[in-house]
Design a protein around this motif. Sequence first.
Motif, PDB file in Angstrom:
ATOM      1  N   UNK A  77     -15.571   5.862  -7.777  1.00  0.00           N
ATOM      2  CA  UNK A  77     -16.238   6.778  -6.913  1.00  0.00           C
ATOM      3  C   UNK A  77     -15.163   7.891  -6.751  1.00  0.00           C
ATOM      4  N   UNK A  78     -13.982   7.778  -7.324  1.00  0.00           N
ATOM      5  CA  UNK A  78     -13.179   8.816  -6.940  1.00  0.00           C
ATOM      6  C   UNK A  78     -13.562  10.205  -7.971  1.00  0.00           C
ATOM      7  N   UNK A  79     -14.075  11.140  -7.602  1.00  0.00           N
ATOM      8  CA  UNK A  79     -14.416  12.020  -8.587  1.00  0.00           C
ATOM      9  C   UNK A  79     -13.728  12.723  -9.232  1.00  0.00           C
ATOM     10  N   UNK A  80     -12.405  12.913  -8.573  1.00  0.00           N
ATOM     11  CA  UNK A  80     -11.334  13.472  -9.401  1.00  0.00           C
ATOM     12  C   UNK A  80     -10.600  12.833 -10.620  1.00  0.00           C
ATOM     13  N   UNK A  81     -11.277  11.682 -10.798  1.00  0.00           N
ATOM     14  CA  UNK A  81     -10.877  10.575 -11.913  1.00  0.00           C
ATOM     15  C   UNK A  81      -9.161  10.643 -12.114  1.00  0.00           C
ATOM     16  N   UNK A  82      -8.685  10.775 -10.962  1.00  0.00           N
ATOM     17  CA  UNK A  82      -7.358  10.587 -11.011  1.00  0.00           C
ATOM     18  C   UNK A  82      -6.786  10.091  -9.571  1.00  0.00           C
ATOM     19  N   UNK A  83      -5.468   9.620  -9.702  1.00  0.00           N
ATOM     20  CA  UNK A  83      -4.921   9.019  -8.178  1.00  0.00           C
ATOM     21  C   UNK A  83      -3.646   9.715  -8.090  1.00  0.00           C
ATOM     22  N   UNK A  84      -3.435  10.576  -7.186  1.00  0.00           N
ATOM     23  CA  UNK A  84      -1.742  11.069  -7.134  1.00  0.00           C
ATOM     24  C   UNK A  84      -1.097  10.096  -6.032  1.00  0.00           C
ATOM     25  N   UNK A  85      -1.650   9.675  -4.994  1.00  0.00           N
ATOM     26  CA  UNK A  85      -0.898   8.947  -3.918  1.00  0.00           C
ATOM     27  C   UNK A  85      -1.755   7.445  -3.684  1.00  0.00           C
ATOM     28  N   UNK A  86      -1.212   6.569  -4.132  1.00  0.00           N
ATOM     29  CA  UNK A  86      -1.976   5.080  -3.744  1.00  0.00           C
ATOM     30  C   UNK A  86      -1.337   4.446  -2.508  1.00  0.00           C
ATOM     31  N   UNK A  87      -2.106   4.253  -1.260  1.00  0.00           N
ATOM     32  CA  UNK A  87      -1.301   3.719  -0.223  1.00  0.00           C
ATOM     33  C   UNK A  87      -1.983   2.353   0.010  1.00  0.00           C
ATOM     34  N   UNK A  88      -1.264   1.311  -0.372  1.00  0.00           N
ATOM     35  CA  UNK A  88      -1.622  -0.280  -0.077  1.00  0.00           C
ATOM     36  C   UNK A  88      -1.206  -0.711   1.350  1.00  0.00           C
ATOM     37  N   UNK A  89      -2.056  -0.359   2.086  1.00  0.00           N
ATOM     38  CA  UNK A  89      -1.907  -0.793   3.670  1.00  0.00           C
ATOM     39  C   UNK A  89      -2.643  -2.093   4.178  1.00  0.00           C
ATOM     40  N   UNK A  90      -3.571  -2.438   3.370  1.00  0.00           N
ATOM     41  CA  UNK A  90      -4.634  -3.583   3.846  1.00  0.00           C
ATOM     42  C   UNK A  90      -3.521  -4.891   4.206  1.00  0.00           C
ATOM     43  N   UNK A  91      -3.910  -5.457   5.228  1.00  0.00           N
ATOM     44  CA  UNK A  91      -2.745  -6.853   5.334  1.00  0.00           C
ATOM     45  C   UNK A  91      -3.281  -7.392   6.573  1.00  0.00           C
ATOM     46  N   UNK A  92      -3.044  -8.772   6.729  1.00  0.00           N
ATOM     47  CA  UNK A  92      -3.395  -9.634   7.771  1.00  0.00           C
ATOM     48  C   UNK A  92      -2.266 -10.721   8.130  1.00  0.00           C
ATOM     49  N   UNK A  93      -2.421 -11.276   9.444  1.00  0.00           N
ATOM     50  CA  UNK A  93      -1.179 -11.808   9.762  1.00  0.00           C
ATOM     51  C   UNK A  93      -1.710 -13.410  10.234  1.00  0.00           C
ATOM     52  N   UNK A  94      -0.896 -14.115  10.426  1.00  0.00           N
ATOM     53  CA  UNK A  94      -0.947 -15.578  10.440  1.00  0.00           C
ATOM     54  C   UNK A  94       0.056 -16.032  11.405  1.00  0.00           C
ATOM     55  N   UNK A  95       0.041 -16.581  12.674  1.00  0.00           N
ATOM     56  CA  UNK A  95       0.951 -17.231  13.464  1.00  0.00           C
ATOM     57  C   UNK A  95       0.613 -18.640  13.856  1.00  0.00           C
TER      58      UNK A  95
END
Length: 294
Positions: A77-95
């Motif tokens: 669905x990225x219409x530009x068909x390219x990715x200049x910057x990818x930010x992997x931010x998703x995360x979960x914690x466990x304590x």
Amino acid sequence: MEQIVVLITGCSSGIGLSLAVRLASDPAKTYKVYATMRNLAKKERLLDCVKGLHKDTLEILQMDVTDQQSILDARHRVTENRMDILVCNAGVGLMGPLEAQALDTMRQILEVNVLGTISTIQAFLPGMKARGHGRILVTGSLGGLQGLPFNEVYCASKFAVEGVCESLAVLLQHFNIHVSLVECGPVNTDFLDNLQTAKPGEAALQRVDEHTRSLYHTYLKHCGMVFQNAAQDTDDVVKIFLEAIQSASPAFRYYSSDALLPLTSPKISAPDGLQYIRTMSKIIFSTNEKEEQK
């Protein structure tokens, strides 16, 4: 000029949301931001933050980092068909005490934090390599640099992310792709609210020995004080991400706060590892025990 295409995971709250808002609201419309989240029902908060400032700069996509097809669908669905910057931010914690953690719960932490990060990079890396250009930013953690009691599985996941990123950075310099870790300490986000925490009275915790439960209680008090006195706002962390994004020669590792550095130095200066273990134990447990005795 072409817009810089950015995809960010974990944008329903916290750092991901704040970074997406900052980039999408840029008056010059420098960035086209694809803000992704597992549950699109949570997108209203993001839309409320950008208000009318996001025309042609923001698109919100459903993406579950634990579902490879979901990642591929988002990429399509990225219409530009390219990715200049990818930010992997998703995360979960466990304590909580390790003995109280269910296997399925521990597996979920590893699937999101480790495999989710790897799968996301996998999906976009071939395109970056083919163009000989790109940046990968990953939200790191204090828990990826040093062990924290009652965070064994979370720390294991974040230590693994450090290894993934460092290994990739060595290779990807040959493709003009920069990898950067933004190492965060306590941040005022929904992360703490969403943290899976063993709570007093739970059956699993009651099966743990009394001494461990007492130490866990002390640790929870320590965490409360840390978040009250030292937690950063997301805007402070976003500034670090912007530095990495805008730098002509980005560093591999950024620290959101100088307060993290003194805690990591004993691991290097004392190779046997004992200085760090004793120091961290004293910081967490001794101080609180003395306060309780007052």
